[in-house]
Design an enzyme around this catalytic site. Structure first.
Site, PDB file in Angstrom:
ATOM      1  N   CYS A  34       0.817  -1.219   0.000  1.00 29.59           N
ATOM      2  CA  CYS A  34       0.000   0.000   0.000  1.00 29.59           C
ATOM      3  C   CYS A  34       0.847   1.264   0.000  1.00 29.59           C
ATOM      4  O   CYS A  34       0.320   2.363  -0.164  1.00 29.59           O
ATOM      5  CB  CYS A  34      -0.907   0.019   1.223  1.00 29.59           C
ATOM      6  N   ASP A  36       2.392   2.479   2.585  1.00 30.07           N
ATOM      7  CA  ASP A  36       2.369   3.145   3.879  1.00 30.07           C
ATOM      8  C   ASP A  36       3.679   2.925   4.639  1.00 30.07           C
ATOM      9  O   ASP A  36       4.379   1.952   4.419  1.00 30.07           O
ATOM     10  CB  ASP A  36       1.184   2.640   4.715  1.00 30.07           C
ATOM     11  N   CYS A  59      -2.968   2.925   7.687  1.00 28.01           N
ATOM     12  CA  CYS A  59      -4.417   2.958   7.821  1.00 28.01           C
ATOM     13  C   CYS A  59      -4.855   2.631   9.252  1.00 28.01           C
ATOM     14  O   CYS A  59      -4.027   2.408  10.134  1.00 28.01           O
ATOM     15  CB  CYS A  59      -5.009   1.926   6.881  1.00 28.01           C
ATOM     16  N   CYS A 103      -1.346  -5.096   6.883  1.00 26.78           N
ATOM     17  CA  CYS A 103      -1.106  -3.857   7.632  1.00 26.78           C
ATOM     18  C   CYS A 103      -0.469  -4.144   8.990  1.00 26.78           C
ATOM     19  O   CYS A 103       0.296  -3.329   9.512  1.00 26.78           O
ATOM     20  CB  CYS A 103      -2.408  -3.110   7.870  1.00 26.78           C
TER      21      CYS A 103
HETATM   22 FE1  FES Z   1      -1.392   0.417   4.284  1.00 22.31          FE
HETATM   23 FE2  FES Z   1      -3.042  -0.675   5.985  1.00 22.31          FE
HETATM   24  S1  FES Z   1      -3.483  -0.126   3.957  1.00 22.31           S
HETATM   25  S2  FES Z   1      -0.990  -0.151   6.293  1.00 22.31           S
END
Ligand code: FES
Length: 143
Positions: A34, A36, A59, A103
Site C-alpha cells: 500500500c 504506507d 491505515c 497492515c
Molecule cells: Fe497500508 Fe493498511 S493499507 S498499512
C-alpha cells in the site's frame, strides 16, 4: 468490513503515538502493498524497553496493531519484543479482516528494525536470523 471492538478502541484512541527525540533505536519500514510507512522509536535501558512510540501514515489497522504491539512490548526485555509476531498482535485485537492482515506486519517489522538499529549503534552482535521477516514475502513487504 467488520472491525473488532478492540481494533476500533485502539484506532480511535491509539496508545504510544509520537516520537522519542533521544531514542536508542529507530526503525522505519514501508509496506510495498500500500506504500504506507511506519516509524518506531525505542528507549532501551539494560536490555529492557522502557519506552516506545510510533508514527505512521498507515491505515486504521496499522494504527490499531501498532498501538497494541507497543503496549505489549513496553517494559519487556528486547528478547520478548523480538518474539512478538503480527499474528499475536492480531489475536490480541480479536482479529482483523483478512485483507488487512498485511497492515499488521508493519508494527512487527518496525519493532525489529528499531532493535537492529539499537544493536548496530551499540556494536552489539546479533544473529541475522532473528530479524528474518517470515511474513515479508508472503505479504510483499519490503524490509
Ligand atoms: Fe497500508 Fe493498511 S493499507 S498499512
Amino acid at each position: 468490513m467488520e472491525y473488532s471492538e478492540k481494533v476500533m478502541e485502539h484506532f480511535v484512541n491509539p496508545h504510544n503515538v509520537g516520537k522519542i527525540d533521544d531514542a536508542d533505536g529507530v526503525g522505519e519500514v514501508g509496506n510495498a502493498k500500500c506504500g504506507d510507512i511506519m516509524k518506531m522509536y525505542l528507549k532501551i535501558d539494560n536490555g529492557i524497553i522502557t519506552d516506545v512510540k510510533f508514527n505512521t501514515y498507515g491505515c486504521a489497522s496499522a494504527i490499531a496493531t501498532s498501538s497494541m504491539a507497543t503496549d505489549l512490548i513496553k517494559g519487556q526485555p528486547i528478547s520478548e519484543a523480538l518474539k512478538l509476531t503480527n499474528k499475536a498482535v492480531v489475536e490480541a485485537l480479536d482479529g482483523l479482516p483478512a485483507v488487512k492482515i498485511h497492515c499488521s506486519v508493519l508494527a512487527e517489522q518496525a519493532i525489529k528494525a528499531a532493535v537492529r538499529d539499537y544493536y548496530d549503534k551499540n556494536g552489539i552482535e546479533y544473529d541475522e536470523a532473528q530479524f528474518h521477516f517470515n511474513e515479508a514475502h508472503e505479504h510483499g513487504v519490503e524490509e
